[in-house]
Design a protein around this motif. Sequence first.
Motif, PDB file in Angstrom:
ATOM      1  N   GLN A 344       0.789  -1.235  -0.138  1.00  0.00           N
ATOM      2  CA  GLN A 344       0.193  -0.115  -0.119  1.00  0.00           C
ATOM      3  C   GLN A 344       1.043   1.291  -0.044  1.00  0.00           C
ATOM      4  N   THR A 345       1.925   1.255   0.590  1.00  0.00           N
ATOM      5  CA  THR A 345       2.912   2.346   0.884  1.00  0.00           C
ATOM      6  C   THR A 345       3.514   2.530  -0.366  1.00  0.00           C
ATOM      7  N   MET A 346       4.011   1.550  -1.072  1.00  0.00           N
ATOM      8  CA  MET A 346       4.569   1.299  -2.294  1.00  0.00           C
ATOM      9  C   MET A 346       3.835   2.214  -3.363  1.00  0.00           C
ATOM     10  N   VAL A 347       2.471   1.695  -3.538  1.00  0.00           N
ATOM     11  CA  VAL A 347       1.644   2.200  -4.491  1.00  0.00           C
ATOM     12  C   VAL A 347       1.104   3.766  -4.183  1.00  0.00           C
ATOM     13  N   GLU A 348       0.896   4.204  -2.868  1.00  0.00           N
ATOM     14  CA  GLU A 348       0.854   5.675  -2.562  1.00  0.00           C
ATOM     15  C   GLU A 348       2.105   6.600  -3.012  1.00  0.00           C
ATOM     16  N   LEU A 349       3.223   6.056  -3.008  1.00  0.00           N
ATOM     17  CA  LEU A 349       4.622   6.682  -3.624  1.00  0.00           C
ATOM     18  C   LEU A 349       4.706   6.617  -4.963  1.00  0.00           C
ATOM     19  N   GLY A 350       3.777   6.143  -5.664  1.00  0.00           N
ATOM     20  CA  GLY A 350       3.754   6.129  -6.839  1.00  0.00           C
ATOM     21  C   GLY A 350       4.715   5.072  -7.546  1.00  0.00           C
ATOM     22  N   VAL A 351       4.937   4.230  -7.154  1.00  0.00           N
ATOM     23  CA  VAL A 351       5.760   3.013  -7.548  1.00  0.00           C
ATOM     24  C   VAL A 351       4.873   2.088  -7.999  1.00  0.00           C
ATOM     25  N   LYS A 352       4.963   1.724  -9.440  1.00  0.00           N
ATOM     26  CA  LYS A 352       4.047   0.750  -9.977  1.00  0.00           C
ATOM     27  C   LYS A 352       4.426  -0.490  -9.952  1.00  0.00           C
ATOM     28  N   PRO A 353       3.732  -1.398  -9.486  1.00  0.00           N
ATOM     29  CA  PRO A 353       4.221  -2.901  -9.067  1.00  0.00           C
ATOM     30  C   PRO A 353       4.510  -3.727 -10.542  1.00  0.00           C
ATOM     31  N   ASN A 354       5.291  -4.680 -10.433  1.00  0.00           N
ATOM     32  CA  ASN A 354       5.314  -5.435 -11.554  1.00  0.00           C
ATOM     33  C   ASN A 354       4.800  -6.817 -11.345  1.00  0.00           C
ATOM     34  N   PRO A 355       4.903  -7.685 -12.342  1.00  0.00           N
ATOM     35  CA  PRO A 355       4.404  -9.050 -12.287  1.00  0.00           C
ATOM     36  C   PRO A 355       4.816  -9.812 -11.011  1.00  0.00           C
ATOM     37  N   VAL A 356       6.259  -9.785 -10.750  1.00  0.00           N
ATOM     38  CA  VAL A 356       7.122 -10.270  -9.796  1.00  0.00           C
ATOM     39  C   VAL A 356       6.507  -9.914  -8.360  1.00  0.00           C
ATOM     40  N   THR A 357       6.053  -8.529  -8.226  1.00  0.00           N
ATOM     41  CA  THR A 357       5.572  -8.040  -6.904  1.00  0.00           C
ATOM     42  C   THR A 357       4.549  -8.743  -6.553  1.00  0.00           C
ATOM     43  N   PHE A 358       3.485  -9.070  -7.352  1.00  0.00           N
ATOM     44  CA  PHE A 358       2.163  -9.835  -7.267  1.00  0.00           C
ATOM     45  C   PHE A 358       2.322 -11.194  -6.906  1.00  0.00           C
ATOM     46  N   VAL A 359       3.506 -11.981  -7.405  1.00  0.00           N
ATOM     47  CA  VAL A 359       4.079 -13.121  -7.005  1.00  0.00           C
ATOM     48  C   VAL A 359       4.191 -13.133  -5.455  1.00  0.00           C
ATOM     49  N   GLY A 360       5.139 -12.206  -5.027  1.00  0.00           N
ATOM     50  CA  GLY A 360       5.260 -12.289  -3.617  1.00  0.00           C
ATOM     51  C   GLY A 360       4.129 -11.722  -2.752  1.00  0.00           C
ATOM     52  N   LEU A 361       3.142 -10.908  -3.275  1.00  0.00           N
ATOM     53  CA  LEU A 361       1.889 -10.895  -2.328  1.00  0.00           C
ATOM     54  C   LEU A 361       1.271 -12.264  -2.218  1.00  0.00           C
ATOM     55  N   LEU A 362       1.106 -12.720  -3.491  1.00  0.00           N
ATOM     56  CA  LEU A 362       0.158 -14.236  -3.525  1.00  0.00           C
ATOM     57  C   LEU A 362       0.891 -15.301  -2.634  1.00  0.00           C
ATOM     58  N   SER A 363       2.352 -15.021  -2.615  1.00  0.00           N
ATOM     59  CA  SER A 363       3.108 -16.041  -1.900  1.00  0.00           C
ATOM     60  C   SER A 363       2.779 -15.792  -0.265  1.00  0.00           C
ATOM     61  N   ALA A 364       2.712 -14.242  -0.084  1.00  0.00           N
ATOM     62  CA  ALA A 364       2.480 -14.074   1.384  1.00  0.00           C
ATOM     63  C   ALA A 364       0.940 -14.612   1.725  1.00  0.00           C
ATOM     64  N   CYS A 365       0.141 -14.169   0.971  1.00  0.00           N
ATOM     65  CA  CYS A 365      -1.226 -14.986   1.142  1.00  0.00           C
ATOM     66  C   CYS A 365      -1.318 -16.526   1.504  1.00  0.00           C
ATOM     67  N   ALA A 366      -0.430 -17.153   0.460  1.00  0.00           N
ATOM     68  CA  ALA A 366      -0.469 -18.641   0.783  1.00  0.00           C
ATOM     69  C   ALA A 366       0.240 -19.034   2.091  1.00  0.00           C
ATOM     70  N   HIS A 367       1.430 -18.380   2.644  1.00  0.00           N
ATOM     71  CA  HIS A 367       1.935 -18.506   3.734  1.00  0.00           C
ATOM     72  C   HIS A 367       1.227 -18.371   4.878  1.00  0.00           C
ATOM     73  N   SER A 368       0.401 -17.439   4.784  1.00  0.00           N
ATOM     74  CA  SER A 368      -0.275 -16.752   5.893  1.00  0.00           C
ATOM     75  C   SER A 368      -1.824 -17.207   6.063  1.00  0.00           C
ATOM     76  N   VAL A 391       1.278 -17.700 -15.646  1.00  0.00           N
ATOM     77  CA  VAL A 391       0.997 -19.046 -15.157  1.00  0.00           C
ATOM     78  C   VAL A 391       1.547 -19.022 -13.437  1.00  0.00           C
ATOM     79  N   GLN A 392       2.593 -18.357 -13.221  1.00  0.00           N
ATOM     80  CA  GLN A 392       3.124 -18.425 -11.971  1.00  0.00           C
ATOM     81  C   GLN A 392       2.165 -17.833 -11.016  1.00  0.00           C
ATOM     82  N   HIS A 393       1.349 -16.871 -11.519  1.00  0.00           N
ATOM     83  CA  HIS A 393       0.352 -16.283 -10.627  1.00  0.00           C
ATOM     84  C   HIS A 393      -0.956 -17.191 -10.263  1.00  0.00           C
ATOM     85  N   TYR A 394      -1.150 -17.909 -11.573  1.00  0.00           N
ATOM     86  CA  TYR A 394      -2.413 -18.978 -11.315  1.00  0.00           C
ATOM     87  C   TYR A 394      -1.625 -20.228 -10.333  1.00  0.00           C
ATOM     88  N   ALA A 395      -0.401 -20.522 -10.318  1.00  0.00           N
ATOM     89  CA  ALA A 395       0.442 -21.367  -9.442  1.00  0.00           C
ATOM     90  C   ALA A 395       0.106 -21.042  -8.106  1.00  0.00           C
TER      91      ALA A 395
END
Length: 542
Positions: A344-368, A391-395
């Motif tokens: 959220q802080t990253m987006v508020e500062l205007g840094v646009k996420p990339n596909p790898v960012t969402f892999v990290g976020l989805l992995s966080a959801c899996a582990h938590s 495909v990695q996001h679907y995984a």
Amino acid sequence: MIESQRLCPISVIARLLQECKTMRELKQIHAHITTSPHLSKTDRYLLTSRLLFSCTTSNSASLRYAAAVFQSIHNPNLFMYNTMIRALACKTNYKDKPSSSQSLILYKQMLCSDIVPDHITFPFLLKECVNRVDGEMGRSIHAHVFKFGLCCDVFVQNLMISLYGVCGVLYSARRVFDEMSNKDVVSWNSMVIGCLRSGALDLALELFGKMKKRNVITWNSIITGFVQGGRPKEAIEFFHEMQVLSDDMVSPDKITVASVVSACASLGGLDQGRWVHSYLVRSGLECDMVIGTALVDMYGKCGCVERAVEVFKQMPRKDVLAWTAMISVFALHGYGEEAFDLFQTMVELGVKPNPVTFVGLLSACAHSGLVDKGSWCFNIMRSVFLIEPQVQHYACMVDILSRAGEFDEAERLIRNMPMEPDVFVWGALLGGCQMHGHIELGEKVAQNLISVEPVNHAFYVTLRDIYAKGGRFDDVKRIRAFMNDEGIEKEVPGSSMVEIDGLVYEFSVRGAPGVVMEGILCVIYGLTGEMKIHGNTINLIE
């Protein structure tokens, strides 16, 4: 200025061309060359040649304007062609760079004009082929090198080695290398880098050992190549060797440090990583975004989340890779909420996420275990940030649902995928079946995976574990017997690593380094003796 030009027009204009700082000044000089009544046809030709060179080499160079100047020249000579070929081959330096490989087109035009290329022409043509990773065109240029008698030019030969190395044609690269009578450090570096790119690490090591002179590029190449080639322990050894053997002229730079930090991350060598970090501070090297990101990743993989956060906060500038590295650290250690707060802080500062960012976020959801947040994250990728899930996001999403026992939803997601699910997608579903003891689905998924990779031991082992959890021990025996009959076993035995006094030691069922193993056996024998004294009959050696 005009009066001076009347007295000595060529020398004055040539000096002005050399001193001009902007394209506006170049255009003014060009206008004067075109319109001045004091210049002869020969003078204009010579000055236009100098103008063309200035258009392609000045700080405000314009490739488009240079091309227009070139087109206006009647019967351009070899110098002019070489100037333009050089500019087009090195077009990454220009804002108005062309999209196609016009240097090769210009070379054909040059040959049609009966102009013979020289030792300056070919290095830039080969550089264009390297940039395009075009081995077929490179071979054609190589043939022309022989045709025009320049096959012994060291610059041309070095570019040939680089070209074949980039294209993965090691045989041709080695042939050029072996035929060279005068090899310089660039020749050796090009050959070593080509081997590393192709995964021929042992051949690269053999060549590296034969080098009499090494520069920082040599060391960085071998260190980075071994890290990326899955041999990080040797990469760290090269780093120590570099410090011992190199003189003041060759010392580690930021690329070296970033690569060694990555090696420490791969090994989990926290003490090594801390030492490299302190070396960075002592040496006065700048901790830029690349090194800072590598340090965040290293501390995170070594379990020091607080230190990773500290390094991240100290970074004066952060790009999307740095933010993603910190998010991935939180994900790795199950800090799902912290990962999303950082996002959220990253987006508020205007840094646009990339596909790898969402892999990290989805992995966080899996582990938590954050199923709802994972679904939200998966949806906003496309709707808010216009990133199509890969495909990695679907995984990752299948992993989230499977861990939560939502198997119907996971199967529905797989059926609706816009691409074919790969082994990682099915593997995530199989992992969920293993966790929850879902035998029926686990059998189906495992059979699907085994049909794709019939010798992959992991699928058999997981299916065997699912049967064991369900009490189907006859099936466990059947799987084990089948693996034995087919000779299916782990390609790499399970291993553990421990860091002692800054050195990383690896242990597996095959043993460990001799000196270390002797000490371990001594301790085990002692413990066994003590246990026997106290009436315990367990033999630790067995």
